[in-house]
Write an enzyme that holds these catalytic residues in place. Structure first.
Site: not given
Length: 526
Positions: A243, A266, A303
């Site tokens: 997150s 990331e 993601c």
């Protein structure tokens, strides 16, 4: 299935039963899965980090072939545990057995790919500028450069990829390939899967007679465990997938150390798609199918899930929304990775529902403790007024932004925060005509996709899985593909160094047979 619920510290199993936690069963709030796992603390973190520190010199000195053999041995040991992963992973994450087997293949493929990178040796980046004592007006020194490992790396397992971005995933593979020992903070959402993977790594380390300090794994549910790991002075870099709040918190801790270190985090994005008019009219059906398939893949827990679509207003858009809505209404609700992610998804949906001007197009059937897929629509004007509409909601949801003119696309792209990916759908003539949109996206994303969808990140030499902040903390890097190795290397220059003291990669005669830049010209590998 044998799961050892301990920390794995430099080849030894370490347990402290003073504090423990039980993982929850996916899809069943309040249901837990045995066994109990130990909650790590500063003492076990220190032990792991110190063991990694002692292994630095020996790992760096290992022949490249031996380093490659370690990576390949880890892959072999993981493949041998496939049935254990296939049994445990659905229990902890809700992901199906087929996903466990497929993700394991991706994980071991990454390890073997990095093994080939290590064998080739180009990642060392050897450069040589020969000296010239007769140069006037001053002699030219002999200067040689190569990349060396940064030191121990802290790797944080990701919740949504229990294998490919976890204990032995891409961050661990690229760090070990660079010659860096690794200390993994296992994700508390799948500690059993992590324990199986750690045992496989331990077996590979022992089998290849590698220093045991090259790998450790610490279990723990508290954020304090990860914070202690990032603060430890032996740790020299961090790899994280998760997150925005988690990644930025770790980055702050790393920046506040007496010796700041890089955090390669990331942190996700909404991965916008831009639908040009010709493509909308010519292939609206196939776009609707691809969009719904991509946004709902893995219950939207990727993601690279496409969370927003920019499309021109008109009859073709209305037809597209009907097709998308019909597909979404037929999608069953899905089990999310754990209750925390489900609760965050439901909060995000509630916030969208409360915004005036955001209209729900369709919603999947309701089921307790499951995530219903949803599609919304909003006008570009309302989006300008409420930019928080495009905050990432991690899960199976997408927002269609209705634009009065395609001319708005470039402005919208330039105004977006950094993204991992963006996609443009159009025929060849349209794409050329809207070159300014492509140029705007180049400044805001790590990967531009043409007539495709972002889920499904190929592991290869050319892939970039990264992007400008807030998608990542460092837009110059990638967490997927062989370029990921560069995160854990730094350049060192040797000036007028005696031949016998030079690393083999920089010696005359090129004993490693590398491709090297010599006096400004690339010399091919021997």
């Amino acid at each position: 299935m044998d799961i050892r619920p301990e920390h794995h510290i430099a080849g030894e199993l370490v347990s402290d039963q003073s504090r423990t936690f039980l993982p929850e069963r996916a899809g069943g709030p309040g249901e837990v899965l045995p066994p109990e796992f130990p909650e790590g603390g500063e003492a076990v973190v220190d032990r792991a980090a110190r063991a990694a520190e002692t292994a630095v010199a020996e790992l760096r000195a290992m022949a490249l072939t031996r380093r490659a053999e370690l990576l390949e041995a880890i892959a072999d040991e993981l493949d041998g545990a496939v049935d254990a992963f296939a049994e445990r992973m659905p229990q902890e994450t809700g992901l199906p057995e087929a996903r466990a087997r497929g993700e394991l293949a991706r994980t071991t493929g990454q390890l073997r790919l990095f093994g080939s990178v290590v064998r080739q040796g180009d990642f060392l980046g050897a450069r040589i500028d020969r000296g010239d004592p007769h140069r006037q007006p001053a002699a030219k020194p002999d200067i040689r450069q190569m990349r060396v490992p940064v030191g121990p790396v802290a790797v944080f397992g990701a919740s949504n990829f229990p294998l490919a971005f976890s204990v032995a995933g891409g961050d661990t593979a690229s760090a070990l390939a660079a010659g860096c020992p690794v200390v993994v903070k296992a994700h508390p959402g799948h500690p059993g899967v992590s324990a199986i993977a750690a045992a496989a790594v331990d077996r590979a380390v022992a089998r290849t007679s590698t220093p045991p300090g090259v790998f450790s794994m610490v279990q723990g549910k508290s954020n304090a465990v990860g914070a202690a790991l990032v603060r430890h002075p032996a740790v020299k870099a961090v790899g994280f997938t998760g997150s925005f709040l988690g990644g930025t918190a770790l980055a702050r801790i790393a920046a506040e150390r007496p010796e700041p270190i890089p955090v390669f985090a990331e942190m996700g994005s909404v991965n916008p798609l831009f639908l040009l008019p010709g493509a909308l009219k010519a292939r609206g059906d196939s776009f609707a199918e691809g969009l719904v398939g991509s946004m709902s893949l893995g219950v939207g827990q990727f993601c690279t899930q496409p969370g927003v679509v920019f499309a021109p207003s008109g009859d073709a858009l209305e037809a597209l929304l009907e097709q998308v809505g019909a597909r979404v209404r037929d999608l069953p609700a899905g089990v999310m990775l754990h209750s925390g992610i489900l609760n965050a998804y439901q909060r995000g949906i509630s916030e969208l529902d409360a915004i005036d001007g955001v209209e729900q197009v369709a919603c999947g059937p309701s089921e307790n403790n499951r995530a219903q897929p949803r599609v919304y629509r909003v006008t570009r004007q309302r989006l300008d007024e409420k930019p928080e509409i495009l905050q990432e909601v991690f899960g199976p949801v997408a927002i269609v932004v209705e634009c009065e003119s395609v001319a708005m696309y470039s402005e919208a792209a330039r105004g977006m925060p950094g993204q991992l990916t963006a996609g443009v759908h159009g025929d060849e003539g349209e794409l050329v005509e809207h070159r300014s949109l492509i140029e705007a996206l180049e400044a805001r994303v790590g990967r531009v996709i043409f007539n495709g969808f972002p889920t499904g990140v190929e592991v290869c030499h050319a892939m970039i899985h990264g992007g400008p902040y807030p998608a990542t903390t460092d837009a110059r890097t990638t967490s997927v593909g062989t370029l990921a190795i560069e995160r854990f290397l730094r350049p060192v220059c040797y000036q007028d160094c005696p031949e016998e003291l030079l690393p083999e990669a920089l010696r005359d005669g090129n004993p490693l047979g590398l491709s090297r830049l010599v006096d400004g010209r690339w010399e091919p590998a021997a």
